[in-house]
Enzyme design. Structure first.
Site, PDB file in Angstrom:
ATOM      1  N   HIS A 168      36.330  40.237  36.665  1.00 15.50           N
ATOM      2  CA  HIS A 168      36.634  39.340  37.797  1.00 15.50           C
ATOM      3  C   HIS A 168      35.491  39.246  38.799  1.00 15.50           C
ATOM      4  O   HIS A 168      35.524  38.413  39.690  1.00 15.50           O
ATOM      5  CB  HIS A 168      37.913  39.805  38.500  1.00 15.50           C
ATOM      6  CG  HIS A 168      39.133  39.534  37.671  1.00 15.50           C
ATOM      7  ND1 HIS A 168      39.891  38.413  37.821  1.00 15.50           N
ATOM      8  CD2 HIS A 168      39.688  40.233  36.644  1.00 15.50           C
ATOM      9  CE1 HIS A 168      40.883  38.423  36.940  1.00 15.50           C
ATOM     10  NE2 HIS A 168      40.777  39.523  36.211  1.00 15.50           N
ATOM     11  N   ASP A 375      30.199  36.361  45.031  1.00 15.19           N
ATOM     12  CA  ASP A 375      31.644  36.463  44.789  1.00 15.19           C
ATOM     13  C   ASP A 375      31.924  35.996  43.363  1.00 15.19           C
ATOM     14  O   ASP A 375      31.411  34.949  42.960  1.00 15.19           O
ATOM     15  CB  ASP A 375      32.376  35.546  45.783  1.00 15.19           C
ATOM     16  CG  ASP A 375      33.801  35.991  46.073  1.00 15.19           C
ATOM     17  OD1 ASP A 375      34.336  36.793  45.287  1.00 15.19           O
ATOM     18  OD2 ASP A 375      34.374  35.531  47.074  1.00 15.19           O
TER      19      ASP A 375
HETATM   20  C1  GDG Z   1      38.511  39.175  43.053  1.00 13.58           C
HETATM   21  C2  GDG Z   1      37.051  38.690  43.060  1.00 13.58           C
HETATM   22  C3  GDG Z   1      37.840  36.482  42.195  1.00 13.58           C
HETATM   23  C4  GDG Z   1      47.029  36.611  50.067  1.00 13.58           C
HETATM   24  N1  GDG Z   1      47.064  36.996  51.354  1.00 13.58           N
HETATM   25  C5  GDG Z   1      45.798  37.126  51.753  1.00 13.58           C
HETATM   26  C6  GDG Z   1      44.974  36.827  50.677  1.00 13.58           C
HETATM   27  N2  GDG Z   1      45.766  36.503  49.656  1.00 13.58           N
HETATM   28  C7  GDG Z   1      45.345  36.054  48.315  1.00 13.58           C
HETATM   29  C8  GDG Z   1      44.622  34.725  48.398  1.00 13.58           C
HETATM   30  C9  GDG Z   1      43.838  34.723  47.089  1.00 13.58           C
HETATM   31  C10 GDG Z   1      43.556  36.211  46.862  1.00 13.58           C
HETATM   32  O1  GDG Z   1      44.402  36.944  47.730  1.00 13.58           O
HETATM   33  C11 GDG Z   1      42.100  36.552  47.166  1.00 13.58           C
HETATM   34  O2  GDG Z   1      41.321  36.095  46.082  1.00 13.58           O
HETATM   35  P1  GDG Z   1      39.740  35.901  46.147  1.00 13.58           P
HETATM   36  O3  GDG Z   1      39.308  35.229  44.911  1.00 13.58           O
HETATM   37  O4  GDG Z   1      39.397  35.106  47.355  1.00 13.58           O
HETATM   38  O5  GDG Z   1      39.069  37.325  46.345  1.00 13.58           O
HETATM   39  P2  GDG Z   1      39.169  38.883  45.804  1.00 13.58           P
HETATM   40  O6  GDG Z   1      40.349  39.542  46.385  1.00 13.58           O
HETATM   41  O7  GDG Z   1      37.874  39.494  46.190  1.00 13.58           O
HETATM   42  O8  GDG Z   1      39.308  38.821  44.204  1.00 13.58           O
HETATM   43  C12 GDG Z   1      37.019  37.177  43.286  1.00 13.58           C
HETATM   44  C13 GDG Z   1      39.240  37.091  42.083  1.00 13.58           C
HETATM   45  O9  GDG Z   1      39.168  38.513  41.919  1.00 13.58           O
HETATM   46  C14 GDG Z   1      40.008  36.512  40.894  1.00 13.58           C
HETATM   47  O10 GDG Z   1      39.309  36.694  39.700  1.00 13.58           O
HETATM   48  O11 GDG Z   1      37.980  35.117  42.548  1.00 13.58           O
HETATM   49  O12 GDG Z   1      35.680  36.712  43.212  1.00 13.58           O
HETATM   50  O13 GDG Z   1      36.299  39.366  44.082  1.00 13.58           O
HETATM   51  O14 GDG Z   1      44.634  34.257  46.034  1.00 13.58           O
HETATM   52  O15 GDG Z   1      45.551  33.689  48.527  1.00 13.58           O
HETATM   53  N3  GDG Z   1      43.632  36.882  50.781  1.00 13.58           N
HETATM   54  C15 GDG Z   1      43.089  37.245  51.985  1.00 13.58           C
HETATM   55  N4  GDG Z   1      43.867  37.540  53.079  1.00 13.58           N
HETATM   56  C16 GDG Z   1      45.216  37.490  53.005  1.00 13.58           C
HETATM   57  O16 GDG Z   1      45.906  37.752  53.975  1.00 13.58           O
HETATM   58  N5  GDG Z   1      41.758  37.326  52.084  1.00 13.58           N
END
Ligand code: GDG
Length: 475
Positions: A168, A375
């Protein structure tokens, strides 16, 4: 009669927190991040097992019973880890060595042999606990950097069934990866999987170049063949369930939440940032770019608010403590310098929100600023696009996140270039509706085509054929 469908077994460091939600600790619908919402529907469809660490610790390393939770279609099976294991395997090697290295920050890498040994040991413990749960026809799908060596450990225990791995986070360029003392061991371990999946062509290219340099061999466009083994390697950009965000943003509750937010900033323009508080997410450079906008384009003073949601993350890791201090300081500086009696430029929310709440906030934001320094994908960018149920806003996106490979109609920025990002932010805030619509339509098409369902179906189809071909090739 229809052939019985194969059971999907998902393995990740943590399992979803369904039990807590059932016990009323999570509000409303299943609180989910990207991985959970991408995989739960697949598990519900075929019936399946999710295996991982329970989040519970034991004082000593011990063979405790596995914890179980089940509903009609999904079974969770969880392992406790000792305090020491969590410290060394999770906070140590996973999050202070692999995480910075794979995101291209080798200088932040903390290398300790005892932590590497703990990482290997925990991967072995996962394998030992998991193997007795498996049936020969299962599809085992291992997720992310905590479990790079699980496949080889399962293999050593005699598992010959279907087994894939998805990364990921990014895979770094060969010269960066080479700084890891155990570079070769990880590459060899990965080759025990039938299929290794990445979000983008760049990560795939980095991995292939690294593997070919380190192990020799060749890649024929589908299979990587080395003296150490053969694996299929592919690109599978993860998506979201766009209709869920669209629906959440359009409910009367969602609309009301948006109106309340807008009122609270006196109908000023809203720029939104949503990230875990992680140094890879580029929150300080975003704040600096916002500050630069106010410095260089004073007509925007008093007219725009940056709403920065930062979800607490890995708060036991020193680099994250420092990042939080830096963000706190920057927010304080900007607000101290620019605030007026009726305007505070940065609204900083250090807490988590449910995705329903995020959808409502995305909907009313004129600009979404996604500026990671690196990212893997970044789902927030896709969720913002999916939530634009009114006149669409503008996505400003770092070129260094996986999403930039697909979301080419966003305003693409180099987050290190503070002036450039400030200019893009101004352009976004001033973009005429026609142009906003045109860009959004192109982006929406990508988000609704490359969904989480497409991601998992493509991956699982390729996993089956990779496994079958491996069986056919076997002597
Ligand atoms: C890793 C990789 C990759 C819910 N509440 C909050 C929040 N969420 C959900 C968001 C989104 C998810 O969490 C965060 O996903 P991201 O992709 O932005 O980032 P990572 O957590 O770092 O995930 C990333 C992912 O895996 C999937 O493969 O895209 O590159 O690092 O769905 O709706 N997110 C936040 N605050 C909340 O309160 N930030």
């Amino acid at each position: 009669m229809e052939a019985p469908r194969r059971r999907l077994v998902v393995v990740s460091n943590r399992v979803p927190n369904f039990m807590e939600q059932e016990a009323g600790q999570g509000a409303g619908a299943r609180q989910a991040g990207g991985l959970v919402s991408a995989l739960v529907p697949a598990l519900e469809e075929t019936g399946g097992l999710w295996f991982g660490w329970s989040g519970q610790t034991t004082p000593q390393r011990s063979r405790t019973e596995l914890r179980r939770w089940t509903d009609s279609s999904i079974e969770l099976c969880m392992l406790d880890l000792s305090v020491e294991e969590v410290k060394r395997y999770y906070f140590g090697f996973s999050n202070r060595a692999i995480w910075p290295l794979f995101h291209g920050f080798p200088a932040l890498m903390v290398l300790r042999e005892e932590e590497y040994r703990a990482y290997r040991r925990v991967n072995r413990r996962f394998a030992e606990a998991l193997i007795s749960e498996l049936r020969p026809d299962d599809d085992v799908w291992v997720h992310d950097y905590h479990l790079l060596q699980l496949g080889v450990e399962l293999h050593n225990l005699g598992w010959e069934g279907c087994m894939g791995f998805f990364l990921h986070i990014p895979f770094p360029a060969p010269e960066i990866y080479a700084t890891l003392p155990w570079a070769r061991q990880f590459l060899e371990a990965l080759l025990s999987y039938d299929l290794i999946g990445f979000h983008t062509k760049l990560y795939q290219k980095n991995f292939l170049e690294t593997a070919l340099l380190e192990l020799g061999g060749g890649f024929d466009g589908t299979y990587l063949r080395t003296s150490q083994g053969v694996a299929r390697v592919g690109v599978y950009p993860i998506g979201i369930e766009p209709e869920r965000f669209w629906t959440w943003a359009s409910t009367s509750e969602g609309i009301q939440r948006g109106i309340t937010l807008r009122k609270s900033v006196n109908d000023r323009h809203i720029v939104i940032g949503v990230d875990r508080l992680d140094y890879t997410k580029g929150i300080p450079v975003r704040l600096q770019a916002f500050q630069r906008l106010l410095e260089r384009f004073p007509s925007w003073r008093g007219k725009v608010c940056l709403v920065q949601i930062s979800a607490p993350s890995r708060t036991d890791v020193p680099e994250y403590v420092q990042q939080k201090e830096q963000v706190d300081r920057l927010v304080g500086n900007i607000n101290g310098r620019f605030s007026d009696h009726d305007w505070i430029p940065v609204r900083y929310l250090y807490r988590t929100f449910r995705q329903e709440e995020l959808a409502a906030i995305y909907r009313v934001a004129d600009v979404c600023l996604v500026t990671p320094l690196r990212d893997g994908m970044n789902l927030v960018a896709k969720e913002y696009i999916a939530s634009q149920t009114r006149e669409p806003g503008v996505l400003v996106l770092s070129r260094f996140c996986g999403a930039a490979e697909e979301l080419t109609e966003a305003l693409i920025v180099n987050p290190y270039d503070i002036d450039g990002t400030a200019r893009a932010l101004k352009e976004a805030l001033e973009m005429p509706l026609r142009q906003r619509r045109k860009r959004w339509e192109a982006l929406y098409k990508v988000v609704t085509t490359s969904t989480s369902q497409v991601w998992r179906n493509r991956y699982l189809t390729d996993l089956h054929s990779a496994h079958q071909e491996r069986e056919l090739r076997a002597p």
